[in-house]
Motif scaffolding. Structure first.
Motif, short mmCIF file in Angstrom:
data_model
loop_
_atom_site.label_atom_id
_atom_site.label_comp_id
_atom_site.label_asym_id
_atom_site.label_seq_id
_atom_site.Cartn_x
_atom_site.Cartn_y
_atom_site.Cartn_z
N ASN A 5 21.18 -10.00 6.68
CA ASN A 5 22.17 -9.19 5.96
C ASN A 5 21.71 -8.85 4.55
O ASN A 5 22.52 -8.44 3.71
CB ASN A 5 23.51 -9.91 5.91
CG ASN A 5 23.41 -11.27 5.21
OD1 ASN A 5 22.31 -11.77 4.97
ND2 ASN A 5 24.55 -11.86 4.89
N THR A 6 20.43 -9.03 4.26
CA THR A 6 19.92 -8.72 2.93
C THR A 6 20.02 -7.22 2.65
O THR A 6 19.54 -6.40 3.44
CB THR A 6 18.45 -9.16 2.79
OG1 THR A 6 18.36 -10.57 3.00
CG2 THR A 6 17.91 -8.83 1.41
N LYS A 7 20.66 -6.87 1.55
CA LYS A 7 20.78 -5.48 1.14
C LYS A 7 20.12 -5.32 -0.23
O LYS A 7 20.38 -6.10 -1.15
CB LYS A 7 22.24 -5.03 1.08
CG LYS A 7 22.92 -4.97 2.45
CD LYS A 7 24.33 -4.41 2.34
CE LYS A 7 25.03 -4.39 3.69
NZ LYS A 7 24.38 -3.45 4.62
N LYS A 9 18.82 -2.53 -3.38
CA LYS A 9 19.03 -1.25 -4.04
C LYS A 9 17.71 -0.77 -4.62
O LYS A 9 17.00 -1.52 -5.29
CB LYS A 9 20.07 -1.38 -5.15
CG LYS A 9 20.35 -0.08 -5.88
CD LYS A 9 21.41 -0.27 -6.96
CE LYS A 9 21.70 1.03 -7.68
NZ LYS A 9 22.72 0.87 -8.74
N GLU A 18 18.37 -6.72 -5.64
CA GLU A 18 19.46 -7.12 -4.75
C GLU A 18 20.68 -6.27 -5.05
O GLU A 18 21.03 -6.02 -6.21
CB GLU A 18 19.75 -8.61 -4.89
CG GLU A 18 20.11 -9.06 -6.28
CD GLU A 18 20.37 -10.55 -6.35
OE1 GLU A 18 20.61 -11.17 -5.29
OE2 GLU A 18 20.32 -11.11 -7.46
N ALA A 19 21.34 -5.80 -3.99
CA ALA A 19 22.45 -4.87 -4.17
C ALA A 19 23.71 -5.58 -4.65
O ALA A 19 24.48 -5.02 -5.44
CB ALA A 19 22.72 -4.14 -2.86
N ASP A 20 23.94 -6.78 -4.17
CA ASP A 20 25.14 -7.53 -4.55
C ASP A 20 24.74 -8.69 -5.45
O ASP A 20 24.20 -9.70 -4.98
CB ASP A 20 25.86 -8.05 -3.30
CG ASP A 20 26.27 -6.91 -2.37
OD1 ASP A 20 26.72 -5.87 -2.88
OD2 ASP A 20 26.11 -7.06 -1.14
N GLN A 100 16.90 2.80 5.24
CA GLN A 100 18.14 3.22 4.58
C GLN A 100 19.35 2.68 5.33
O GLN A 100 19.42 2.71 6.55
CB GLN A 100 18.19 4.74 4.51
CG GLN A 100 19.38 5.28 3.74
CD GLN A 100 19.33 6.80 3.62
OE1 GLN A 100 18.27 7.40 3.66
NE2 GLN A 100 20.50 7.41 3.48
N ASP A 101 20.31 2.17 4.55
CA ASP A 101 21.51 1.56 5.12
C ASP A 101 22.67 2.55 5.05
O ASP A 101 23.23 2.79 3.97
CB ASP A 101 21.86 0.27 4.37
CG ASP A 101 23.05 -0.44 4.98
OD1 ASP A 101 22.99 -0.77 6.18
OD2 ASP A 101 24.05 -0.64 4.26
N ILE A 107 20.65 2.36 -0.97
CA ILE A 107 20.84 1.02 -0.40
C ILE A 107 20.01 0.89 0.87
O ILE A 107 20.04 1.77 1.74
CB ILE A 107 22.33 0.75 -0.09
CG1 ILE A 107 23.15 0.91 -1.37
CG2 ILE A 107 22.50 -0.65 0.48
CD1 ILE A 107 22.77 -0.04 -2.49
N THR A 109 18.26 -1.94 3.94
CA THR A 109 18.17 -3.24 4.61
C THR A 109 16.73 -3.45 5.05
O THR A 109 15.96 -2.49 5.20
CB THR A 109 19.10 -3.32 5.83
OG1 THR A 109 18.78 -2.26 6.74
CG2 THR A 109 20.56 -3.21 5.41
#
Length: 293
Positions: A5-7, A9, A18-20, A100-101, A107, A109
């Protein structure tokens, strides 16, 4: 290994973040682009020869529709390439791909392709100096190939000087059992924490985005010659080494077979004999103690 689940940016062409970002962290962790050296042990090696005789010109305006043979022209050349699969059981590092997510262009993955990692080596000419490349290097690239149904591979397609490719092909033809380790420099993204703390021999996860530049650093070929030794197993306490003679004939003469059977008998007798000798020494020790006491 990256979490599923790594997202990430995309902050720039050379940095992913890291997006979050957790609230207790002052800044996002980063994955930074650089050339990372990889060792690619190869298997299922093939030498592919391509022979060209003719080519066909395009007739966009239809000038040769009455005599299409005029479109055929000679194109006589012979070329070959070396194609192989990376033995990922022997490979230390793991390559992922940034995809691309959803609809957000920034964003991404990280995905691990389900197929194989393939290597294609071709002969080429050194490129001329440009804004991107220095003069004299041999171009190569690494990318994900997943256009056709059921296809999902990582492809390394690189060029080397023709004389070097001929040397590799000649060695493979003279000794098909040769092993090849390919060392490449791959423009890829690595985790800043790994870059700071990881020892050079630790496994590493890296990822590529779109087409990435890749260049051959060196190629190592190894051929086995003569007798080789294999380290003893943990269960074998008597023999320091087990010997594997790759030059041993498949069929033995009656005299050789008799000799081998005799050696096997002696080897099997060795452990009982050692036990008997040990028992005799114990008995001598007990008798000596009883005499003095």
């Amino acid at each position: 290994m990256f979490r599923s689940n790594t997202k990430l940016k995309k902050a720039s062409d050379s940095i992913f973040q890291e997006a979050d970002v957790p609230k207790d962290r002052s800044r996002p962790l980063e994955w930074r682009r650089s050339f990372n050296g990889l060792s690619l042990p190869l298997k299922n090696i093939e030498i592919i020869t391509q022979v060209n005789t003719h080519d066909k010109d395009w007739d966009i305006k239809g000038d040769f529709k009455d005599n299409p043979v005029k479109l055929i022209k000679p194109d006589i050349k012979t070329s070959f390439a070396i194609k192989a699969i990376v033995d990922e059981d022997q490979m230390r590092d793991t390559i992922y791909c940034a995809e691309q997510d959803g609809d957000d262009d920034d964003i991404f993955t990280l995905e691990r392709p389900r197929g194989e990692t393939q290597v294609i080596l071709k002969s080429g000419e050194p490129i001329k100096e440009s804004e991107k490349f220095p003069e004299g290097v041999f171009f190569g690239s690494c990318f994900r190939m997943n256009y056709d149904p059921g296809e999902d591979d990582i492809i390394f397609e690189m060029t080397i000087p023709e004389e070097q490719l001929n040397t590799i092909a000649s060695n493979l033809q003279s000794d098909p059992s040769s092993t090849i380790d390919l060392y490449v420099e791959l423009l890829s993204f690595s985790f800043e924490v790994d870059d700071s703390l990881r020892e050079h021999y630790h496994p590493r996860d890296i990822f590529i985005y779109d087409h990435s530049d890749a260049f051959v650093s060196s190629i190592g070929l190894a051929s086995k010659i003569g007798t080789h030794t294999i380290k003893k197993s943990e269960d074998d306490e008597e023999e320091e080494y087990q010997y594997d003679d790759i030059d041993e004939p498949k069929e033995l003469s009656p005299e050789q077979q008799s000799y081998r059977e005799l050696v096997q008998v002696l080897l099997h007798m060795q452990k009982p004999l050692n036990s008997i000798v040990f028992a005799i020494w114990v008995l001598v020790f007990i008798l000596g103690v009883s005499i003095f006491f």
